[in-house]
Design a protein around this motif. Structure first.
Motif, short mmCIF file in Angstrom:
data_model
loop_
_atom_site.label_atom_id
_atom_site.label_comp_id
_atom_site.label_asym_id
_atom_site.label_seq_id
_atom_site.Cartn_x
_atom_site.Cartn_y
_atom_site.Cartn_z
N PRO A 167 4.28 10.59 -1.80
CA PRO A 167 3.99 9.17 -1.55
C PRO A 167 4.76 8.69 -0.33
O PRO A 167 5.88 9.14 -0.06
CB PRO A 167 4.49 8.47 -2.82
CG PRO A 167 4.89 9.56 -3.77
CD PRO A 167 5.18 10.76 -2.94
N SER A 168 4.19 7.72 0.38
CA SER A 168 4.90 7.11 1.50
C SER A 168 4.44 5.67 1.65
O SER A 168 3.29 5.32 1.36
CB SER A 168 4.65 7.88 2.80
OG SER A 168 3.28 7.92 3.11
N ILE A 169 5.39 4.85 2.09
CA ILE A 169 5.11 3.45 2.40
C ILE A 169 5.46 3.25 3.86
O ILE A 169 6.64 3.30 4.23
CB ILE A 169 5.92 2.49 1.51
CG1 ILE A 169 5.62 2.76 0.04
CG2 ILE A 169 5.63 1.04 1.86
CD1 ILE A 169 6.49 1.96 -0.91
N GLU A 214 0.84 -1.20 0.00
CA GLU A 214 0.00 0.00 0.00
C GLU A 214 0.87 1.24 0.00
O GLU A 214 1.91 1.29 0.67
CB GLU A 214 -0.93 0.02 1.22
CG GLU A 214 -2.05 -1.00 1.14
CD GLU A 214 -3.06 -0.83 2.26
OE1 GLU A 214 -2.78 -0.05 3.19
OE2 GLU A 214 -4.13 -1.46 2.19
N VAL A 215 0.45 2.25 -0.77
CA VAL A 215 1.12 3.54 -0.80
C VAL A 215 0.11 4.60 -0.39
O VAL A 215 -1.02 4.61 -0.89
CB VAL A 215 1.66 3.87 -2.21
CG1 VAL A 215 2.49 5.14 -2.17
CG2 VAL A 215 2.50 2.73 -2.75
N VAL A 216 0.51 5.49 0.50
CA VAL A 216 -0.33 6.61 0.90
C VAL A 216 0.18 7.86 0.19
O VAL A 216 1.36 8.19 0.26
CB VAL A 216 -0.31 6.83 2.42
CG1 VAL A 216 -1.14 8.05 2.80
CG2 VAL A 216 -0.84 5.59 3.14
N THR A 238 -0.11 11.80 0.04
CA THR A 238 -0.55 12.93 0.86
C THR A 238 -0.37 14.23 0.09
O THR A 238 0.75 14.62 -0.22
CB THR A 238 0.24 13.00 2.17
OG1 THR A 238 0.12 11.75 2.86
CG2 THR A 238 -0.28 14.13 3.06
N LYS A 298 -3.86 0.59 -3.00
CA LYS A 298 -3.43 -0.79 -2.83
C LYS A 298 -2.87 -1.27 -4.17
O LYS A 298 -3.59 -1.32 -5.16
CB LYS A 298 -4.60 -1.68 -2.39
CG LYS A 298 -4.18 -3.12 -2.14
CD LYS A 298 -5.33 -3.96 -1.62
CE LYS A 298 -4.87 -5.39 -1.35
NZ LYS A 298 -5.98 -6.25 -0.85
N PRO A 302 -5.46 12.81 2.19
CA PRO A 302 -4.61 11.74 1.65
C PRO A 302 -5.45 10.63 1.01
O PRO A 302 -6.62 10.44 1.37
CB PRO A 302 -3.86 11.21 2.88
CG PRO A 302 -4.00 12.29 3.92
CD PRO A 302 -5.30 12.96 3.65
N GLN A 303 -4.84 9.92 0.07
CA GLN A 303 -5.49 8.78 -0.55
C GLN A 303 -4.56 7.58 -0.45
O GLN A 303 -3.34 7.70 -0.61
CB GLN A 303 -5.81 9.06 -2.02
CG GLN A 303 -6.81 10.17 -2.25
CD GLN A 303 -7.21 10.27 -3.71
OE1 GLN A 303 -7.38 9.27 -4.40
NE2 GLN A 303 -7.34 11.51 -4.20
N THR A 304 -5.14 6.42 -0.17
CA THR A 304 -4.37 5.19 -0.04
C THR A 304 -4.58 4.32 -1.28
O THR A 304 -5.72 4.08 -1.69
CB THR A 304 -4.78 4.41 1.22
OG1 THR A 304 -4.54 5.22 2.37
CG2 THR A 304 -3.97 3.11 1.34
#
Length: 355
Positions: free
Chosen positions: A293-295, A258-260, A262, A272, A268-270
């Motif tokens: 993006p963040s993991i 999953e990547v969030v 922001t 999959k 933010p949107q997640t």
């Protein structure tokens, strides 16, 4: 004198004419166009617990070169000689043959090669396809030597299977080593294989190196390179007058994670990311918009919305029907970094959770 009955005479005459016609065709040959064809042959031999096919491709013509349009090996095989675009020399004996050696595992029982070739004779363009299939030598290819099979996955892990030769006279004792550490050991009976053993990848993301020994003799070694289909996802960014769109395409062998995303403004949107699929998130365009993006706790480089131009609020615009090169180029600088980082962090975190 013996007289053939008339009721039999006519069928015999027809048959005789057919035989004469066939003989004439064999002696005189067909038309020049039908004579052109590649001549494909293969010879199989056993080599160290595997088997090999020596493929040969010849030109049916002794006065005219051809060229190979396509060469299809089954199972898949890359040849430097028998390939599309190669010249098929006019036949002048053994030296004019195109050759390639394909090595196969003993679990594969047959191999084939199909070659399509082209000739230009005068004003004629002639194309012909011919192939051949070769079976593993009779009785299979047995060996007394041990063999080791390695398989990589996208998590950085390596699966190891150790096999003892079918003609071995005693059990095989083996040890699997990573660095200076013995991670597994076992015994395999003649003609048998070990249970698969999974060597975990390195948490720092560096490729793991695996060595398999028997009585201090190396019988197999391997460094992780990833599965054939690849692992790293592709990331595409598109800026339009209305949106900033970010897509992640994961290869069939890729990791699922999953990547969030922001944004600098908004929620933010997640995303999959699933194997073999493309996922997309979209954010309303605005001046100064950036999306990070963040993991997990790992943040990647921010992606900025780039004004594609001609986006005045009061001026009606036509729908965008193609990618805006300038907008895509604006985000391209960070795409390679982001793509590699997504794979690296996803793989690293996957290892942490499964170790």
């Amino acid at each position: 004198m013996f007289h053939i009955p008339s009721v039999v005479r006519r069928p015999l005459a027809v048959a005789g004419a057919a035989v004469v016609g066939l003989a004439a065709a064999v002696v005189l040959g067909g038309s020049p166009a039908s004579a052109h064809h590649p001549v494909v042959t293969g010879d199989a031999t056993c080599v160290d617990g595997k088997w090999q096919v020596e493929w040969k491709v010849a030109n049916s013509e002794t006065d005219l070169d051809g060229d190979i349009v396509s060469a299809t090996f089954t199972p898949t095989f890359e040849s430097d000689t028998i390939k599309a675009g190669a010249v098929l020399p006019k036949f002048q004996g053994e030296a004019s043959l195109l050759k390639a050696t394909q090595t196969l595992d003993i679990s594969v029982t047959k191999a084939s090669l199909s070659v399509e070739a082209h000739w230009k004779r005068g004003r004629q363009n002639i194309t012909k396809t011919q192939g051949a299939t070769v079976n593993i030598p009779r009785g299979g290819c047995k060996t007394s030597k041990p063999a080791v099979a390695f398989a990589d996955d996208c998590a950085g892990q390596v699966t190891v299977v150790v096999s003892n030769g079918e003609e071995a006279t005693k059990d095989l004792r083996y040890t699997i080593v990573v660095g200076d550490e013995k991670v597994s050991e076992g015994t395999v009976e003649p003609g048998k294989s070990s249970e698969p053993f999974v060597v975990p990848g390195n948490e720092d993301g560096t490729p793991v190196k695996v060595v398999v020994k028997s009585k201090d003799k190396v019988i197999g070694e391997h460094e992780w390179t990833g599965p054939e289909g690849g692992c790293e996802p592709e990331i595409a960014v598109e800026s339009t007058c209305d949106d900033l769109s970010i897509s992640v395409t994961n290869p069939p062998e890729g990791l699922e994670f999953e990547v969030v995303f922001t944004p600098s403004t908004g929620e933010p949107q997640t995303m999959k990311v699933e194997k073999g699929k493309t996922s997309t998130v979209t954010f309303p365009a605005s001046d100064g918009l950036t999306v990070t993006p963040s993991i997990g706790e790992d943040k990647l480089d921010a992606i900025a919305w780039e004004n594609p131009g001609n986006c005045e609020e009061d001026t009606p615009t036509l729908p965008v029907t193609g990618a805006n090169a300038g907008a895509i180029a604006g985000g391209a600088g960070g795409l390679l970094v982001v793509g590699a980082a997504v794979f690296f962090f996803a793989r690293r975190r996957r290892l942490r959770f499964t170790a």
